[in-house]
Design a protein around this motif. Structure first.
Motif, PDB file in Angstrom:
ATOM      1  N   GLY A 174      23.823 -14.242 -18.731  1.00  0.00           N
ATOM      2  CA  GLY A 174      24.629 -13.734 -19.826  1.00  0.00           C
ATOM      3  C   GLY A 174      24.150 -14.075 -21.218  1.00  0.00           C
ATOM      4  N   HIS A 175      22.931 -14.602 -21.336  1.00  0.00           N
ATOM      5  CA  HIS A 175      22.399 -14.937 -22.654  1.00  0.00           C
ATOM      6  C   HIS A 175      21.784 -13.716 -23.335  1.00  0.00           C
ATOM      7  CE1 HIS A 175      22.152 -19.525 -22.331  1.00  0.00           C
ATOM      8  NE2 HIS A 175      22.721 -19.107 -21.206  1.00  0.00           N
ATOM      9  N   VAL A 176      21.905 -13.639 -24.656  1.00  0.00           N
ATOM     10  CA  VAL A 176      21.033 -12.789 -25.458  1.00  0.00           C
ATOM     11  C   VAL A 176      19.739 -13.569 -25.635  1.00  0.00           C
ATOM     12  CG1 VAL A 176      20.654 -11.729 -27.716  1.00  0.00           C
ATOM     13  CG2 VAL A 176      22.919 -11.657 -26.668  1.00  0.00           C
ATOM     14  N   VAL A 177      18.605 -12.945 -25.300  1.00  0.00           N
ATOM     15  CA  VAL A 177      17.333 -13.672 -25.312  1.00  0.00           C
ATOM     16  C   VAL A 177      16.420 -13.098 -26.389  1.00  0.00           C
ATOM     17  CG1 VAL A 177      15.349 -14.433 -23.956  1.00  0.00           C
ATOM     18  CG2 VAL A 177      17.559 -14.082 -22.835  1.00  0.00           C
ATOM     19  N   ILE A 178      16.003 -13.943 -27.316  1.00  0.00           N
ATOM     20  CA  ILE A 178      14.991 -13.592 -28.320  1.00  0.00           C
ATOM     21  C   ILE A 178      13.661 -14.093 -27.776  1.00  0.00           C
ATOM     22  CG2 ILE A 178      14.250 -13.891 -30.712  1.00  0.00           C
ATOM     23  CD1 ILE A 178      17.233 -14.669 -31.302  1.00  0.00           C
ATOM     24  N   CYS A 179      12.708 -13.188 -27.544  1.00  0.00           N
ATOM     25  CA  CYS A 179      11.502 -13.578 -26.828  1.00  0.00           C
ATOM     26  C   CYS A 179      10.329 -12.684 -27.215  1.00  0.00           C
ATOM     27  CB  CYS A 179      11.721 -13.523 -25.313  1.00  0.00           C
ATOM     28  SG  CYS A 179      12.299 -11.911 -24.725  1.00  0.00           S
ATOM     29  N   SER A 180       9.138 -13.071 -26.781  1.00  0.00           N
ATOM     30  CA  SER A 180       7.911 -12.319 -27.070  1.00  0.00           C
ATOM     31  C   SER A 180       7.766 -12.041 -28.560  1.00  0.00           C
ATOM     32  CB  SER A 180       7.868 -11.001 -26.285  1.00  0.00           C
ATOM     33  OG  SER A 180       7.928 -11.233 -24.895  1.00  0.00           O
ATOM     34  N   GLY A 181       8.293 -12.930 -29.393  1.00  0.00           N
ATOM     35  CA  GLY A 181       8.271 -12.734 -30.834  1.00  0.00           C
ATOM     36  C   GLY A 181       6.859 -12.612 -31.376  1.00  0.00           C
ATOM     37  N   GLY A 182       6.686 -11.674 -32.311  1.00  0.00           N
ATOM     38  CA  GLY A 182       5.367 -11.440 -32.880  1.00  0.00           C
ATOM     39  C   GLY A 182       4.361 -10.941 -31.871  1.00  0.00           C
ATOM     40  N   GLY A 183       4.864 -10.375 -30.768  1.00  0.00           N
ATOM     41  CA  GLY A 183       3.973  -9.917 -29.697  1.00  0.00           C
ATOM     42  C   GLY A 183       3.644 -10.995 -28.688  1.00  0.00           C
ATOM     43  N   LEU A 238      20.843  -8.189 -23.267  1.00  0.00           N
ATOM     44  CA  LEU A 238      19.984  -7.821 -24.392  1.00  0.00           C
ATOM     45  C   LEU A 238      18.831  -8.802 -24.573  1.00  0.00           C
ATOM     46  CD1 LEU A 238      19.708  -5.801 -26.777  1.00  0.00           C
ATOM     47  CD2 LEU A 238      21.068  -7.426 -28.143  1.00  0.00           C
ATOM     48  N   ALA A 239      17.603  -8.254 -24.595  1.00  0.00           N
ATOM     49  CA  ALA A 239      16.420  -9.023 -24.959  1.00  0.00           C
ATOM     50  C   ALA A 239      15.882  -8.457 -26.267  1.00  0.00           C
ATOM     51  CB  ALA A 239      15.350  -8.939 -23.869  1.00  0.00           C
ATOM     52  N   ILE A 240      15.629  -9.325 -27.245  1.00  0.00           N
ATOM     53  CA  ILE A 240      15.186  -8.909 -28.571  1.00  0.00           C
ATOM     54  C   ILE A 240      13.766  -9.405 -28.810  1.00  0.00           C
ATOM     55  CG2 ILE A 240      15.615  -9.058 -31.058  1.00  0.00           C
ATOM     56  CD1 ILE A 240      18.572  -9.660 -30.364  1.00  0.00           C
ATOM     57  N   VAL A 241      12.886  -8.474 -29.137  1.00  0.00           N
ATOM     58  CA  VAL A 241      11.510  -8.789 -29.515  1.00  0.00           C
ATOM     59  C   VAL A 241      11.373  -8.466 -30.997  1.00  0.00           C
ATOM     60  CG1 VAL A 241       9.067  -8.216 -29.127  1.00  0.00           C
ATOM     61  CG2 VAL A 241      10.682  -8.215 -27.200  1.00  0.00           C
ATOM     62  N   HIS A 242      10.715  -9.332 -31.757  1.00  0.00           N
ATOM     63  CA  HIS A 242      10.583  -9.099 -33.202  1.00  0.00           C
ATOM     64  C   HIS A 242       9.116  -9.151 -33.623  1.00  0.00           C
ATOM     65  CE1 HIS A 242       9.708 -13.361 -33.867  1.00  0.00           C
ATOM     66  NE2 HIS A 242      10.709 -13.614 -33.038  1.00  0.00           N
ATOM     67  N   GLY A 243       8.844  -8.536 -34.760  1.00  0.00           N
ATOM     68  CA  GLY A 243       7.508  -8.609 -35.337  1.00  0.00           C
ATOM     69  C   GLY A 243       7.305  -9.901 -36.107  1.00  0.00           C
ATOM     70  N   ASN A 244       6.059 -10.129 -36.570  1.00  0.00           N
ATOM     71  CA  ASN A 244       5.779 -11.333 -37.361  1.00  0.00           C
ATOM     72  C   ASN A 244       4.617 -11.147 -38.322  1.00  0.00           C
ATOM     73  OD1 ASN A 244       3.506 -11.305 -35.701  1.00  0.00           O
ATOM     74  ND2 ASN A 244       3.521 -13.519 -35.369  1.00  0.00           N
TER      75      ASN A 244
END
Length: 297
Positions: free
Chosen positions: A176-185, A45-51
């Motif tokens: 095997g990591h969950v990666v939070i990336c490309s945050g806010g675009g 899972l890769a998670i991208v979030h807004g900002n």
């Protein structure tokens, strides 16, 4: 195990009109975490979030201190990536049986000649009453536009071209990591590596990430539970499945559903893999085809 990129809408972090407090953001993140944790047990899972709200607040705080020149938007985007990525990682890491959670500060290359720099359209920051437009533009030198019944600041939002950290993101996912990336675009950088004054659309950044890491699917989560035809009329109907061509009329740059449709359509057309648009509350149903909109060739 398949790889899934999830673009987390701003509603998962802050409801419209809510105060931009840490407590409010943590409370909203808490509601998103169980569904994300379920996905993390089924996918790489890769998670991208807004900002948008957060980077706007940082810009306002930035202007309040007169002793130094204001920081540019690329630096503020990096700050918001760290802040939101930390908060998501803190809450996700507490879930039982969670894989390791890693936040990657992510730079994304843009073209300094992108027409978006001449015509800002991306909303950031809090909402204001429309009658304050002249005051805000005169005080801060901002460009303001209507966002529904409110007024918000707009900044350039160029197309993302290449994610600089994609090899590191791929490596973490394989481990095997969950990666939070490309945050806010992502932090917008020009071809020479210099930061640029812009905020990239997070859905377009998520679609580009899904392409670069060869993900098996792209899931965009938003306030709406699906893409609707005849929205706002007695004939409105949720579109459960569509091809990119069938959904193309909805890909208008209108600041709401249009950019999301454009993002998923581009990914599906170029990679031939499915994408979904749905609500955070119905992630499982969306992926099962019982809610949301599935886009496939």
């Amino acid at each position: 195990m398949k790889t899934l990129v999830v673009a987390l809408g701003g509603n998962a972090l802050l409801q419209r009109g809510e105060a931009l407090t840490v407590e409010n953001q943590y409370r909203n993140i808490e509601s998103a975490v169980p569904a994300l944790a379920r996905l993390a047990r089924q996918y790489r899972l890769a998670i991208v979030h807004g900002n948008g709200p957060q980077v706007g607040l940082l810009a306002l705080q930035n202007l309040a201190w007169k002793e130094v020149a204001p920081y540019p938007l690329d630096v503020l985007v990096a700050e918001s990536q760290g802040m939101i990525g930390y908060m998501l990682a803190q809450r996700l890491g507490r879930e039982p049986d969670m894989p390791p959670v890693t936040t990657v500060l992510t730079r994304i290359q843009v073209d300094r000649n992108d027409p978006a720099f001449r015509s800002p359209e991306k909303f950031i920051g809090p909402v204001y009453a429309p009658e304050r437009q002249d005051e805000l533009e005169a005080t801060y030198g901002w460009q303001m536009k209507r966002d529904g019944k409110y007024l918000r600041r707009v900044v350039p939002s160029p197309m993302p071209k290449r994610i600089e950290e994609s090899p590191a993101i791929e490596l973490l996912l394989k481990e095997g990591h969950v990666v939070i990336c490309s945050g806010g675009g992502g932090v917008p950088v020009a071809q020479g590596g210099e930061g640029t004054e812009a905020v990239i659309d997070k859905d377009l950044a998520a679609a580009l990430l899904a392409e670069q890491i060869n993900a098996d699917g792209l899931l965009i989560l938003t306030d709406a539970d699906a893409v609707y035809e005849n929205w706002g009329t007695p004939q409105q109907r949720a579109i459960r499945e569509a091809t990119p061509d069938e959904l193309a009329p909805f890909a208008k740059a209108d600041g709401s559903m249009g950019p999301k449709v454009a993002a998923v359509n581009g990914y599906v057309q170029r990679r031939g893999k499915p994408a979904w648009i749905g609500s955070l509350a119905r992630i499982d149903d969306t992926l099962a085809g019982q809610a949301g909109t599935c886009i496939r060739l």
